[in-house]
Motif scaffolding. Structure first.
Motif, PDB file in Angstrom:
ATOM      1  N   ALA A 410       0.497  -0.909  -0.191  1.00 38.73           N
ATOM      2  CA  ALA A 410      -0.217   0.060  -0.012  1.00 38.73           C
ATOM      3  C   ALA A 410       1.011   1.363  -0.117  1.00 38.73           C
ATOM      4  O   ALA A 410       0.674   1.811  -0.223  1.00 38.73           O
ATOM      5  CB  ALA A 410      -1.236   0.294   1.687  1.00 38.73           C
ATOM      6  N   LEU A 411       1.928   1.193   0.687  1.00 39.30           N
ATOM      7  CA  LEU A 411       2.695   2.418   0.615  1.00 39.30           C
ATOM      8  C   LEU A 411       3.853   2.733  -0.104  1.00 39.30           C
ATOM      9  O   LEU A 411       3.256   3.337  -1.056  1.00 39.30           O
ATOM     10  CB  LEU A 411       3.471   1.991   1.611  1.00 39.30           C
ATOM     11  N   GLY A 412       3.881   1.529  -1.341  1.00 36.91           N
ATOM     12  CA  GLY A 412       4.813   1.859  -2.430  1.00 36.91           C
ATOM     13  C   GLY A 412       3.958   2.007  -3.475  1.00 36.91           C
ATOM     14  O   GLY A 412       4.232   3.353  -4.069  1.00 36.91           O
ATOM     15  N   VAL A 413       2.277   2.320  -3.686  1.00 38.68           N
ATOM     16  CA  VAL A 413       1.377   2.690  -4.550  1.00 38.68           C
ATOM     17  C   VAL A 413       1.390   4.290  -3.817  1.00 38.68           C
ATOM     18  O   VAL A 413       1.462   5.062  -5.145  1.00 38.68           O
ATOM     19  CB  VAL A 413       0.425   1.429  -4.289  1.00 38.68           C
ATOM     20  N   ALA A 414       0.866   3.768  -2.432  1.00 36.98           N
ATOM     21  CA  ALA A 414       1.055   5.825  -2.312  1.00 36.98           C
ATOM     22  C   ALA A 414       1.859   6.045  -2.658  1.00 36.98           C
ATOM     23  O   ALA A 414       2.075   6.949  -3.282  1.00 36.98           O
ATOM     24  CB  ALA A 414       0.428   4.856  -1.346  1.00 36.98           C
ATOM     25  N   LEU A 415       3.339   6.046  -1.650  1.00 39.07           N
ATOM     26  CA  LEU A 415       3.807   7.159  -1.279  1.00 39.07           C
ATOM     27  C   LEU A 415       4.921   7.354  -3.169  1.00 39.07           C
ATOM     28  O   LEU A 415       5.385   8.352  -3.907  1.00 39.07           O
ATOM     29  CB  LEU A 415       4.891   7.166  -0.798  1.00 39.07           C
ATOM     30  N   LEU A 416       5.214   6.037  -3.824  1.00 39.13           N
ATOM     31  CA  LEU A 416       6.459   6.133  -4.967  1.00 39.13           C
ATOM     32  C   LEU A 416       5.181   6.222  -6.089  1.00 39.13           C
ATOM     33  O   LEU A 416       4.997   7.301  -7.270  1.00 39.13           O
ATOM     34  CB  LEU A 416       7.258   4.294  -5.038  1.00 39.13           C
ATOM     35  N   GLY A 417       4.157   5.602  -6.462  1.00 38.34           N
ATOM     36  CA  GLY A 417       2.936   7.059  -6.733  1.00 38.34           C
ATOM     37  C   GLY A 417       3.356   8.241  -7.282  1.00 38.34           C
ATOM     38  O   GLY A 417       2.190   8.786  -7.732  1.00 38.34           O
ATOM     39  N   SER A 418       3.235   8.520  -5.601  1.00 43.75           N
ATOM     40  CA  SER A 418       2.967  10.206  -5.702  1.00 43.75           C
ATOM     41  C   SER A 418       4.028  10.941  -5.768  1.00 43.75           C
ATOM     42  O   SER A 418       3.931  11.331  -6.300  1.00 43.75           O
ATOM     43  CB  SER A 418       2.673  10.585  -4.524  1.00 43.75           C
ATOM     44  N   VAL A 419       5.816  10.375  -5.846  1.00 41.05           N
ATOM     45  CA  VAL A 419       6.581  11.006  -6.474  1.00 41.05           C
ATOM     46  C   VAL A 419       6.703  10.477  -7.712  1.00 41.05           C
ATOM     47  O   VAL A 419       6.740  11.799  -8.785  1.00 41.05           O
ATOM     48  CB  VAL A 419       8.023   9.499  -5.915  1.00 41.05           C
ATOM     49  N   GLY A 420       6.471   9.929  -8.655  1.00 43.06           N
ATOM     50  CA  GLY A 420       6.421   9.455 -10.133  1.00 43.06           C
ATOM     51  C   GLY A 420       5.173  10.371 -10.628  1.00 43.06           C
ATOM     52  O   GLY A 420       5.730  10.881 -12.086  1.00 43.06           O
ATOM     53  N   THR A 421       4.138  10.452  -9.713  1.00 39.47           N
ATOM     54  CA  THR A 421       3.129  11.574 -10.284  1.00 39.47           C
ATOM     55  C   THR A 421       3.242  13.255 -10.420  1.00 39.47           C
ATOM     56  O   THR A 421       3.294  13.660 -11.822  1.00 39.47           O
ATOM     57  CB  THR A 421       1.282  10.625  -9.681  1.00 39.47           C
ATOM     58  N   ALA A 422       4.217  13.594  -9.210  1.00 38.45           N
ATOM     59  CA  ALA A 422       4.578  14.226  -9.334  1.00 38.45           C
ATOM     60  C   ALA A 422       5.805  14.790 -10.656  1.00 38.45           C
ATOM     61  O   ALA A 422       5.561  15.792 -10.804  1.00 38.45           O
ATOM     62  CB  ALA A 422       5.512  14.866  -8.073  1.00 38.45           C
ATOM     63  N   VAL A 423       6.504  14.118 -10.652  1.00 39.70           N
ATOM     64  CA  VAL A 423       7.668  13.971 -11.552  1.00 39.70           C
ATOM     65  C   VAL A 423       7.002  13.973 -13.173  1.00 39.70           C
ATOM     66  O   VAL A 423       7.310  15.043 -14.063  1.00 39.70           O
ATOM     67  CB  VAL A 423       8.096  13.146 -11.572  1.00 39.70           C
ATOM     68  N   TYR A 424       5.761  13.292 -12.860  1.00 38.31           N
ATOM     69  CA  TYR A 424       5.311  13.644 -14.388  1.00 38.31           C
ATOM     70  C   TYR A 424       4.209  15.130 -15.285  1.00 38.31           C
ATOM     71  O   TYR A 424       4.182  15.061 -15.987  1.00 38.31           O
ATOM     72  CB  TYR A 424       4.352  12.250 -15.069  1.00 38.31           C
ATOM     73  N   ALA A 467       1.469  13.915 -26.974  1.00 32.84           N
ATOM     74  CA  ALA A 467       1.800  12.433 -26.677  1.00 32.84           C
ATOM     75  C   ALA A 467       2.916  12.331 -26.857  1.00 32.84           C
ATOM     76  O   ALA A 467       2.982  11.209 -26.364  1.00 32.84           O
ATOM     77  CB  ALA A 467       1.145  11.730 -27.970  1.00 32.84           C
ATOM     78  N   ASP A 468       3.718  12.821 -27.275  1.00 35.55           N
ATOM     79  CA  ASP A 468       5.474  13.204 -27.545  1.00 35.55           C
ATOM     80  C   ASP A 468       5.986  13.233 -26.280  1.00 35.55           C
ATOM     81  O   ASP A 468       6.530  12.426 -24.896  1.00 35.55           O
ATOM     82  CB  ASP A 468       6.263  13.362 -28.605  1.00 35.55           C
ATOM     83  N   ALA A 469       5.293  14.615 -25.312  1.00 37.36           N
ATOM     84  CA  ALA A 469       5.734  15.103 -24.210  1.00 37.36           C
ATOM     85  C   ALA A 469       5.273  14.161 -23.025  1.00 37.36           C
ATOM     86  O   ALA A 469       5.938  13.417 -21.998  1.00 37.36           O
ATOM     87  CB  ALA A 469       5.043  16.018 -24.108  1.00 37.36           C
ATOM     88  N   VAL A 470       4.176  13.476 -22.962  1.00 40.45           N
ATOM     89  CA  VAL A 470       3.390  13.392 -21.893  1.00 40.45           C
ATOM     90  C   VAL A 470       3.815  11.350 -21.853  1.00 40.45           C
ATOM     91  O   VAL A 470       3.975  10.586 -20.411  1.00 40.45           O
ATOM     92  CB  VAL A 470       1.570  12.955 -22.235  1.00 40.45           C
ATOM     93  N   ARG A 471       3.938  10.824 -23.213  1.00 36.40           N
ATOM     94  CA  ARG A 471       4.956  10.035 -22.950  1.00 36.40           C
ATOM     95  C   ARG A 471       6.184  10.166 -22.077  1.00 36.40           C
ATOM     96  O   ARG A 471       7.016   8.923 -21.506  1.00 36.40           O
ATOM     97  CB  ARG A 471       5.146   9.236 -24.203  1.00 36.40           C
ATOM     98  N   ALA A 472       6.979  11.132 -22.622  1.00 34.35           N
ATOM     99  CA  ALA A 472       8.338  11.300 -22.536  1.00 34.35           C
ATOM    100  C   ALA A 472       8.293  11.874 -20.672  1.00 34.35           C
ATOM    101  O   ALA A 472       9.286  11.360 -19.418  1.00 34.35           O
ATOM    102  CB  ALA A 472       9.240  12.379 -22.328  1.00 34.35           C
ATOM    103  N   ALA A 473       6.650  12.120 -20.164  1.00 30.86           N
ATOM    104  CA  ALA A 473       7.051  12.470 -18.459  1.00 30.86           C
ATOM    105  C   ALA A 473       7.196  11.033 -18.188  1.00 30.86           C
ATOM    106  O   ALA A 473       7.482  11.329 -16.870  1.00 30.86           O
ATOM    107  CB  ALA A 473       5.303  13.469 -18.634  1.00 30.86           C
ATOM    108  N   LEU A 474       5.948  10.125 -18.324  1.00 30.57           N
ATOM    109  CA  LEU A 474       5.891   9.020 -17.786  1.00 30.57           C
ATOM    110  C   LEU A 474       7.792   8.269 -17.642  1.00 30.57           C
ATOM    111  O   LEU A 474       7.557   7.568 -16.855  1.00 30.57           O
ATOM    112  CB  LEU A 474       4.819   8.247 -19.438  1.00 30.57           C
TER     113      LEU A 474
END
Length: 526
Positions: A410-424, A467-474
């Motif tokens: 649960a922490l992995g999805v929440a915390l690292l998901g938040s990190v990844g979302t912020a970078v994206y 599309a290129d920008a959001v793929r690079a963001a992920l």
């Protein structure tokens, strides 16, 4: 306590019993993946609301996480085999109810019941392995086989689920549990001896209620953070759960017969092992979230191909889990765990090299390395935890290990998901074409899937640029999560090297030094 050389070695009956105990592990891992495949079909048939879909997916997790500690203690009291057979009966019955549910409410109820029944399985099977395999080398191999069964279930789940859904309605994905649990019920009395604490008191109902009030809000709050980002309701739920957890631990210290013996948590080997387990699953689930999106949304391959390219991850866990007991014969637990953490760190480092137009081989290599590295960690953590307590407390120890797994996921999805979302979102803000309509811009910041759908509504060059920008963001988000995970594992490796000193196996003395030889005796050898 007998010398290790004097301990009886397991025979054919015990190894056949291990095969039976591995069935629930394989099945639960399968169920976790096949339901996700069935969601589109059941949504078309039953038309659940978005909230009902979330409950269908999450109800099982909530109940498992909430009841693990209770079921571990209950098994110590009423008998591990008895609890296993009760749980298997409940799991098979609830699977039938889920398979033939006619509305979302019935399916949610079935998932809740599946969670309660599922919470009996892991503590029971691990505690029984602790009792059946007295020789430490044989027990390490048995735990490795049990862990490999989890990985095998995760690997074949999408394949089996896909095959079922091609020929049958969505409810059929629940039906494989029925014959598996029936086989367990038929063979367990012959192959698995019963063990229980013959002097255990009644279960403390108030402690059970407080433990649920501690775990459930935390898991709920973390899932809300993962789904919707930070919010006051999620923060309040997590804080309330943490406060109830503190109250629960304080209460257990004052009770003569606690639901959870907090002396186990004060043992450095146990507490550090649980921390390693939590962090390991945190980074695993965090990267899995972005790897699945990378395969399907960045590289554009379908779900079946994505599942096949994730096989190196599961294969690495199977191989690593089976090789760990063999390596442990030559390498002590602490150096072996550090080696695993460093190999996993290398795997995450490899994942920082994936790109927007290439990366299948790189992703497969990184996934294989991180899984081969984490497998010894998970296997050794389980072994150290159950061996650090007397046999009469094995159920509670196994439950603590599984609870750290659930919280880590649960922490992995929440915390690292938040990190990844912020970078994206930061990358999208910097690289998206100027002058986008407000609705398109909002979709681009929301998720990659929504952004790609929105890009198709724009004129050619603008849509392609978005599309290129959001793929690079992920891809940037995947790199960031991989980097954070690698750093976390490096720090954990250092802490393990400095602090982890696995104790000698505890046989007839509890963590506080009280003799418990009579409690460890089998209640029924038939």
């Amino acid at each position: 306590m007998n010398a290790e050389g004097a301990r009886p070695r397991a025979g054919r009956r015990e190894w056949a019993g291990l095969a039976v105990l591995s069935l629930p592990a394989l099945l639960i891992a399968m169920d976790a993946s096949v339901l996700n495949l069935a969601v589109p079909a059941l949504s078309r048939e039953m038309r659940p609301s978005s909230v009902e879909v979330l409950w269908i997916l999450d109800a099982y997790t909530f109940m498992v996480a909430g009841f693990l500690v209770t079921m571990g203690a209950l098994g110590d009291r009423i008998g591990r085999r008895r609890l296993l057979t009760i749980g298997a009966t409940g799991f098979g019955t609830a699977s039938l109810l889920a398979a033939y549910s006619g509305n979302p409410q019935t399916l949610i109820l079935a998932r809740l019941l599946l969670g309660v029944a599922g919470a009996t399985l892991a503590p029971s099977t691990l505690a029984l392995i602790r009792n059946m395999f007295q020789d430490s080398q044989q027990r390490a191999l048995a735990i490795g086989v049990w862990a490999a069964s989890l990985s095998a279930g995760g690997a074949i789940g999408p394949v089996v689920g896909g095959a079922i859904l091609q020929s049958f309605r969505w409810g059929a994905v629940f039906l494989p549990a029925v014959p598996v649990m029936a086989l367990l019920l038929l063979t367990a009395p012959r192959l698995i001896p019963e063990y229980r604490d013959q002097h255990a008191p009644q279960l403390n109902v108030l402690s059970v209620a407080i433990s649920l009030a501690a775990v459930l809000p935390v898991v709920y709050g973390l899932k809300q953070v993962a789904q919707d980002g930070g919010s006051w309701p999620a923060a309040v739920a997590i804080l309330a759960g943490v406060l109830m957890g503190v109250a629960f631990l304080r209460r257990q210290r004052t009770l003569k017969d606690p639901l959870l013996d907090t002396k186990m948590l004060r043992m450095p080997a146990v507490s550090l092992s649980l921390l390693a387990n939590l962090i390991g699953f945190l980074v695993l689930f965090g990267i899995s979230l972005f790897a699945a999106q990378y395969l399907q949304l960045v590289l554009g391959i379908d779900a079946l191909q994505a599942g096949l390219w994730m096989l190196p991850l599961f294969a690495g866990f199977i191989v690593g889990s089976l090789l760990t007991p063999l390596a442990r014969r030559r390498i002590r637990a602490t150096p072996l765990m550090i080696t695993g953490l460093l190999v996993a760190t290398a795997g995450f480092a490899v994942l920082t090299r994936v790109g927007t137009d290439r990366g299948l081989v790189v992703l497969a290599l990184g996934s294989a390395l991180l899984s081969v590295g984490l497998a010894p960690v998970f296997t050794l953590v389980t072994t150290i935890t159950v061996e650090s307590v007397p046999p009469s407390r094995a159920g509670s120890a196994a439950a603590m290990s599984e609870t750290s797994t659930e919280l880590g996921a649960a922490l992995g999805v929440a915390l690292l998901g938040s990190v990844g979302t912020a970078v994206y979102r930061a990358h999208v803000s910097a690289a998206a074409p100027a002058g986008l309509p407000a609705k398109v811009s909002a979709a681009a910041h929301d998720s990659l899937g929504a952004a790609l759908d929105a890009a198709q509504t724009l004129p050619g060059d603008t849509g392609a640029a978005l599309a290129d920008a959001v793929r690079a963001a992920l891809v940037d988000a995947l790199h960031a999560v991989s980097l954070v995970s690698a750093i976390a594992l490096l720090v954990l490796a250092f802490v393990v090297g400095v602090l982890l000193r696995p104790p000698r196996e505890v046989a007839d003395v509890d963590p506080g030094g009280t003799a418990e030889a009579d409690l460890a005796a089998p209640a029924d050898v038939n």
